[in-house]
Design a protein around this motif. Structure first.
Motif, PDB file in Angstrom:
ATOM      1  N   ASP A  23     -43.284  10.974  40.181  1.00 34.71           N
ATOM      2  CA  ASP A  23     -43.398   9.531  40.385  1.00 34.71           C
ATOM      3  C   ASP A  23     -44.178   9.242  41.665  1.00 34.71           C
ATOM      4  O   ASP A  23     -45.334   8.824  41.631  1.00 34.71           O
ATOM      5  CB  ASP A  23     -42.007   8.905  40.422  1.00 34.71           C
ATOM      6  CG  ASP A  23     -42.066   7.386  40.572  1.00 34.71           C
ATOM      7  OD1 ASP A  23     -43.129   6.789  40.280  1.00 34.71           O
ATOM      8  OD2 ASP A  23     -41.058   6.786  40.973  1.00 34.71           O
ATOM      9  N   LEU A  24     -43.569   9.505  42.813  1.00 35.49           N
ATOM     10  CA  LEU A  24     -44.262   9.311  44.084  1.00 35.49           C
ATOM     11  C   LEU A  24     -45.078  10.537  44.487  1.00 35.49           C
ATOM     12  O   LEU A  24     -46.085  10.422  45.187  1.00 35.49           O
ATOM     13  CB  LEU A  24     -43.249   8.978  45.186  1.00 35.49           C
ATOM     14  CG  LEU A  24     -42.426   7.706  44.965  1.00 35.49           C
ATOM     15  CD1 LEU A  24     -41.476   7.485  46.142  1.00 35.49           C
ATOM     16  CD2 LEU A  24     -43.322   6.493  44.771  1.00 35.49           C
ATOM     17  N   GLY A  25     -44.651  11.702  44.015  1.00 32.43           N
ATOM     18  CA  GLY A  25     -45.360  12.937  44.361  1.00 32.43           C
ATOM     19  C   GLY A  25     -46.847  12.913  44.066  1.00 32.43           C
ATOM     20  O   GLY A  25     -47.659  13.319  44.916  1.00 32.43           O
ATOM     21  N   PRO A  26     -47.274  12.441  42.872  1.00 33.27           N
ATOM     22  CA  PRO A  26     -48.711  12.426  42.589  1.00 33.27           C
ATOM     23  C   PRO A  26     -49.539  11.610  43.570  1.00 33.27           C
ATOM     24  O   PRO A  26     -50.692  11.951  43.832  1.00 33.27           O
ATOM     25  CB  PRO A  26     -48.775  11.824  41.174  1.00 33.27           C
ATOM     26  CG  PRO A  26     -47.469  12.201  40.558  1.00 33.27           C
ATOM     27  CD  PRO A  26     -46.468  12.109  41.675  1.00 33.27           C
ATOM     28  N   HIS A  27     -48.963  10.523  44.112  1.00 38.12           N
ATOM     29  CA  HIS A  27     -49.694   9.744  45.117  1.00 38.12           C
ATOM     30  C   HIS A  27     -49.978  10.610  46.345  1.00 38.12           C
ATOM     31  O   HIS A  27     -51.118  10.689  46.833  1.00 38.12           O
ATOM     32  CB  HIS A  27     -48.882   8.526  45.558  1.00 38.12           C
ATOM     33  CG  HIS A  27     -48.766   7.451  44.540  1.00 38.12           C
ATOM     34  ND1 HIS A  27     -49.838   6.995  43.806  1.00 38.12           N
ATOM     35  CD2 HIS A  27     -47.699   6.696  44.146  1.00 38.12           C
ATOM     36  CE1 HIS A  27     -49.439   6.021  43.000  1.00 38.12           C
ATOM     37  NE2 HIS A  27     -48.153   5.828  43.178  1.00 38.12           N
ATOM     38  N   LEU A  28     -48.936  11.228  46.866  1.00 35.72           N
ATOM     39  CA  LEU A  28     -49.077  12.039  48.077  1.00 35.72           C
ATOM     40  C   LEU A  28     -49.992  13.235  47.839  1.00 35.72           C
ATOM     41  O   LEU A  28     -50.860  13.546  48.667  1.00 35.72           O
ATOM     42  CB  LEU A  28     -47.698  12.526  48.530  1.00 35.72           C
ATOM     43  CG  LEU A  28     -46.711  11.454  48.988  1.00 35.72           C
ATOM     44  CD1 LEU A  28     -45.306  12.048  49.115  1.00 35.72           C
ATOM     45  CD2 LEU A  28     -47.146  10.858  50.315  1.00 35.72           C
ATOM     46  N   ILE A  29     -49.805  13.910  46.712  1.00 33.15           N
ATOM     47  CA  ILE A  29     -50.600  15.097  46.414  1.00 33.15           C
ATOM     48  C   ILE A  29     -52.067  14.721  46.243  1.00 33.15           C
ATOM     49  O   ILE A  29     -52.965  15.381  46.799  1.00 33.15           O
ATOM     50  CB  ILE A  29     -50.070  15.799  45.157  1.00 33.15           C
ATOM     51  CG1 ILE A  29     -48.664  16.352  45.416  1.00 33.15           C
ATOM     52  CG2 ILE A  29     -51.005  16.920  44.721  1.00 33.15           C
ATOM     53  CD1 ILE A  29     -47.933  16.793  44.160  1.00 33.15           C
ATOM     54  N   ASP A  30     -52.341  13.671  45.493  1.00 29.83           N
ATOM     55  CA  ASP A  30     -53.727  13.264  45.269  1.00 29.83           C
ATOM     56  C   ASP A  30     -54.407  12.896  46.576  1.00 29.83           C
ATOM     57  O   ASP A  30     -55.580  13.245  46.795  1.00 29.83           O
ATOM     58  CB  ASP A  30     -53.781  12.085  44.295  1.00 29.83           C
ATOM     59  CG  ASP A  30     -55.213  11.644  44.015  1.00 29.83           C
ATOM     60  OD1 ASP A  30     -55.928  12.370  43.289  1.00 29.83           O
ATOM     61  OD2 ASP A  30     -55.634  10.579  44.536  1.00 29.83           O
ATOM     62  N   GLN A  31     -53.715  12.198  47.450  1.00 33.34           N
ATOM     63  CA  GLN A  31     -54.319  11.830  48.735  1.00 33.34           C
ATOM     64  C   GLN A  31     -54.622  13.073  49.568  1.00 33.34           C
ATOM     65  O   GLN A  31     -55.685  13.162  50.196  1.00 33.34           O
ATOM     66  CB  GLN A  31     -53.394  10.881  49.494  1.00 33.34           C
ATOM     67  CG  GLN A  31     -53.332   9.494  48.876  1.00 33.34           C
ATOM     68  CD  GLN A  31     -52.524   8.515  49.699  1.00 33.34           C
ATOM     69  OE1 GLN A  31     -51.778   8.898  50.608  1.00 33.34           O
ATOM     70  NE2 GLN A  31     -52.666   7.232  49.403  1.00 33.34           N
ATOM     71  N   ALA A  32     -53.707  14.031  49.576  1.00 33.11           N
ATOM     72  CA  ALA A  32     -53.952  15.266  50.322  1.00 33.11           C
ATOM     73  C   ALA A  32     -55.146  16.020  49.758  1.00 33.11           C
ATOM     74  O   ALA A  32     -56.018  16.497  50.511  1.00 33.11           O
ATOM     75  CB  ALA A  32     -52.705  16.148  50.294  1.00 33.11           C
TER      76      ALA A  32
END
Length: 346
Positions: free
Chosen positions: A175-184
């Motif tokens: 859910d929130l993980g893809p946002h953080l991972i994609d930004q990194a």
């Protein structure tokens, strides 16, 4: 301007807040309608559009682009149907539930000659755009470490059943993980290895609601954290380099404004309050610099603008299917790392 006839696969929060306002505002798109299973809501906001009774009816209509904004566990099934029907697709995050599914969709889009984009709207958040500029300007020197947070305080379970039922698409990692991972990955590319701690912290929760992911790069580390028991928020972005540091709270206003029914524009949209400015402390031209940094504007409009150019001018999608594959590779590595309690090499 030739228009892209666009339909949604649901008109819940994501359709109403993140997609329809920009599709109806952008001159290159025409909102045709949405598949609505029970509640018929889209015509309350857009009286002239259609409410489809089934996905088959939508796919048989004169539609160019379909937005797959249904629960994560359905993304692969519905996106595959869209691509097989010869339509362009935007798929919400998480792109799929497995790397294999993501790779299959990427190959299918290429085979069918259609565009496939992943909706990673947080690349167009004001806070991330500012962090991106700080790093690209190299004002911190060589990066040593970075830490990104998506913190909330919400001990209650979500009323949305698909979010709290144990299934292949549920949990904070997808859910929130893809946002953080994609930004990194957008900033630093793929890491060499991944270590992850994934937990359940809320009472009666059946799905993961805490993640701590460490990405290993040759000369620095990136930590990604999200959870529901952070009453006093950490800075959303902490970047330390050999010359200095940058700390930035989460401050993008777009989601809150959209939920209030405010309409996007190209003038003052996505303007953060000054109280959310980031703090830069670094060495600049042999002098020490300690100052607040004016936040750049955010605007999800530009995601759709790039989708338009992708379809009509054969440009790359703003977030490609391969980007989606890479995010899923990190998610799968995190799952294996947590299960095995060890670092997973990519």
């Amino acid at each position: 301007m030739q228009k892209i006839r666009t339909a949604l696969l649901s008109y819940g929060m994501s359709g109403k807040v993140f997609h329809a306002p920009f599709i109806s505002f952008h001159p290159g798109f025409e909102l045709i309608g949405s598949w609505e299973r029970s509640k018929k809501l889209i015509r309350e906001d857009y009286p002239s559009v259609k409410s489809y009774f089934a996905i088959e009816a939508l796919l048989e209509d004169d539609v160019d682009l379909v937005i797959v904004n249904t629960p994560v566990e359905t993304h692969y099934e519905y996106a595959k149907k869209v691509l097989l029907a010869g339509k362009h697709a935007i798929v919400e995050k998480a792109f799929t539930t497995t790397v294999a599914e993501a790779m299959e969709l990427a190959a299918l889009a290429k085979e069918r000659g259609v565009k496939l984009a992943v909706f990673q709207n947080r690349r167009w958040d004001s806070d991330f755009k500012t962090v991106q500029k700080i790093i690209s300007d190299k004002v911190l020197g060589e990066i040593v470490e970075a830490e990104f947070h998506f913190d909330r305080y919400n001990p209650l379970l979500s009323p949305k059943q698909h979010k709290e039922t144990a299934n292949s698409g549920a949990g904070i990692l997808k859910d929130l993980g893809p946002h953080l991972i994609d930004q990194a990955l957008c900033l630093f590319g793929l890491p060499q290895a991944v270590f992850a701690d994934i937990r359940i912290t809320r009472e009666h929760s059946l799905v993961d609601d805490y993640i701590d992911i460490l990405l290993y790069y040759p000369d620095f580390r990136v930590r990604l954290k999200a959870g529901f028991f952070v009453r006093e928020a950490n800075p959303a972005y902490v970047i330390h380099g050999k010359k200095g540091s940058f700390l930035k709270p989460r401050g993008d206003v777009q989601e809150d404004d959209l939920k209030l029914g405010r309409k996007p524009n190209l003038e003052d949209w996505g303007t953060e309050p000054k109280s959310k400015e980031g703090l830069l402390h670094t060495e600049f031209q042999t002098n020490m610099l300690l100052e607040n940094v004016t936040t750049l504007k955010g605007n999800y409009y530009y995601f759709f603008d790039e989708v338009y150019n992708s379809i009509f001018n054969d440009q790359p999608e703003p977030v490609t299917a391969q980007d989606g594959v890479h995010v899923m590779q990190i998610i799968e590595a995190a799952i294996h790392s947590n299960a095995q309690k060890k670092v997973i090499n990519l």
